[in-house]
Design a protein around this motif. Sequence first.
Motif, PDB file in Angstrom:
ATOM      1  N   ALA A   1     -45.114 -33.462  10.884  1.00 38.89           N
ATOM      2  CA  ALA A   1     -45.817 -33.181   9.636  1.00 38.89           C
ATOM      3  C   ALA A   1     -45.713 -31.692   9.322  1.00 38.89           C
ATOM      4  CB  ALA A   1     -47.274 -33.589   9.772  1.00 38.89           C
ATOM      5  N   PRO A   2     -45.933 -31.300   8.072  1.00 38.83           N
ATOM      6  CA  PRO A   2     -45.975 -29.874   7.737  1.00 38.83           C
ATOM      7  C   PRO A   2     -47.139 -29.201   8.467  1.00 38.83           C
ATOM      8  CG  PRO A   2     -45.852 -31.232   5.751  1.00 38.83           C
ATOM      9  CD  PRO A   2     -46.143 -32.157   6.885  1.00 38.83           C
ATOM     10  N   PRO A   3     -47.069 -27.902   8.690  1.00 34.64           N
ATOM     11  CA  PRO A   3     -48.173 -27.193   9.346  1.00 34.64           C
ATOM     12  C   PRO A   3     -49.480 -27.390   8.599  1.00 34.64           C
ATOM     13  CG  PRO A   3     -46.245 -25.782   9.187  1.00 34.64           C
ATOM     14  CD  PRO A   3     -45.942 -27.005   8.374  1.00 34.64           C
ATOM     15  N   VAL A   4     -50.581 -27.469   9.353  1.00 35.62           N
ATOM     16  CA  VAL A   4     -51.877 -27.751   8.751  1.00 35.62           C
ATOM     17  C   VAL A   4     -52.263 -26.681   7.738  1.00 35.62           C
ATOM     18  CG1 VAL A   4     -53.203 -26.588  10.579  1.00 35.62           C
ATOM     19  CG2 VAL A   4     -54.237 -28.470   9.295  1.00 35.62           C
ATOM     20  N   ARG A   5     -51.838 -25.445   7.939  1.00 35.04           N
ATOM     21  CA  ARG A   5     -52.138 -24.375   6.974  1.00 35.04           C
ATOM     22  C   ARG A   5     -51.458 -24.628   5.632  1.00 35.04           C
ATOM     23  NH1 ARG A   5     -54.381 -19.746   9.205  1.00 35.04           N
ATOM     24  NH2 ARG A   5     -54.329 -19.619  11.488  1.00 35.04           N
ATOM     25  N   GLN A   6     -50.311 -25.287   5.679  1.00 36.08           N
ATOM     26  CA  GLN A   6     -49.601 -25.607   4.443  1.00 36.08           C
ATOM     27  C   GLN A   6     -50.239 -26.787   3.724  1.00 36.08           C
ATOM     28  OE1 GLN A   6     -45.322 -26.079   4.976  1.00 36.08           O
ATOM     29  NE2 GLN A   6     -45.239 -27.602   3.322  1.00 36.08           N
ATOM     30  N   VAL A   7     -50.725 -27.759   4.491  1.00 29.82           N
ATOM     31  CA  VAL A   7     -51.306 -28.964   3.893  1.00 29.82           C
ATOM     32  C   VAL A   7     -52.687 -28.686   3.316  1.00 29.82           C
ATOM     33  CG1 VAL A   7     -52.000 -31.352   4.352  1.00 29.82           C
ATOM     34  CG2 VAL A   7     -49.976 -30.402   5.482  1.00 29.82           C
ATOM     35  N   TRP A   8     -53.526 -27.966   4.086  1.00 29.36           N
ATOM     36  CA  TRP A   8     -54.887 -27.645   3.642  1.00 29.36           C
ATOM     37  C   TRP A   8     -55.138 -26.144   3.835  1.00 29.36           C
ATOM     38  CZ3 TRP A   8     -54.800 -31.891   7.399  1.00 29.36           C
ATOM     39  CH2 TRP A   8     -54.812 -33.162   6.788  1.00 29.36           C
ATOM     40  N   PRO A   9     -54.527 -25.292   3.037  1.00 29.98           N
ATOM     41  CA  PRO A   9     -54.597 -23.839   3.288  1.00 29.98           C
ATOM     42  C   PRO A   9     -56.008 -23.278   3.297  1.00 29.98           C
ATOM     43  CG  PRO A   9     -53.687 -24.300   1.105  1.00 29.98           C
ATOM     44  CD  PRO A   9     -53.724 -25.606   1.839  1.00 29.98           C
ATOM     45  N   GLY A  10     -56.911 -23.807   2.458  1.00 26.19           N
ATOM     46  CA  GLY A  10     -58.261 -23.272   2.429  1.00 26.19           C
ATOM     47  C   GLY A  10     -59.159 -23.769   3.534  1.00 26.19           C
TER      48      GLY A  10
END
Length: 399
Positions: A81-90
Amino acid sequence: MTGVEERLRDALAARAATVRDDGMPPALPVPRATRSGGRWWAPVAVAAAIVVVVAATVVGTRTVAPPVPAARPTPSPGGFAPPVRQVWPGAVHEIPTTAPGGRAFKPDVFVSDRVVVGRGLTRNRPDTIYAYDVDRRHFTRIAPVVAGVDMDNSPVVFGDGYLAWSAIHDGSMEIWAVPVGGGVPRRLASVTAPTSSENKIFGAQNLAISDGMAVWSASDGGVYRVRLNSKGAEWYLVLGSRGFHLVEWPWAGWPRKEWGLDRPVTRPMEHLKNVVTGETRDVRAPSGRTSWNDCGLTWCFNDVEAWRRDGTGLRAFPGRRTTDVLLSGRFVTLHQRDAEGRGAAAVHDIATGRTGLLFTTSTRKGDKAPPTLHLQDGMVWYQTGRGTQVLVDLAHAAR
């Protein structure tokens, strides 16, 4: 006014008109109620902190957000999966592992998008409650932990402008609370606690704050509540709740999933009951599904897939499930592998189908061990080994 109060005041100025004046100290906002099936449900900050290795079975409790149409998972070209910071940056924050005075800092609950509250520990014993502002990178002391009263392993919870926790003292389970802006903790209730055959005392289960009350379940069932402005000894068992376990106020369920039994429960939380109105709901599983790992108010899941409690919305997991309970009513953790056989830990939102990669995991002998992943309702977190810890605010991710 303390730094955390100023921060929270600014964040909530636009919603001040919606706050009911009930005579209590100024409160932080609680999540707004959501409409589902023609009724209003008040979310509660249920939490049960469990520390696990990535592939371990865990226990947790739940809050629920309204179902969102599912999207197909979108793993990266390498299979992750994409990095969690990219999926939910806030929703992702990196904070120190150490609080003032050299205390270890254990995060417990986000009280706003930018402020997390947790416990400062000295020699592994909590002695102070702190708030940490992720923008100002600053700790604020909220309250001391009362000496001689042992906080149990459940995290501090938040709601209606208060923090609450459970503790064990002289053979009783106690509920304590303090305004989030700071003050002197006050004992709201002291209840004779169930004891195991090994003389282990059980604390509160699924402690939460909702509608101006602290609510919880006993380990042997029953839903209890006490008002936050109680003058003492005014807690009581909610009529008709005996044998049920809190899911999300005012909903409770049975049977409760138990570990270590000769005959494990295969259909946990099959039955729900609104302990205020008496309304009941039962699971309607999709065709061919006869058991599951856990059910919340909206979602159920087994080893490989999830569905809504009414049997609709069946969807597969993009990886191997590594938790046995729902987090915040809709999240699970997964183990993923790419085409080269490398592993990774990820968090998955059942409602939207979105998945975020947390960190890679070792796959060969001699590889560095991955960090321990800590799970609790509302948050997943792990230490980086650089004096910092990464937190994922699931409530923010669910928006």
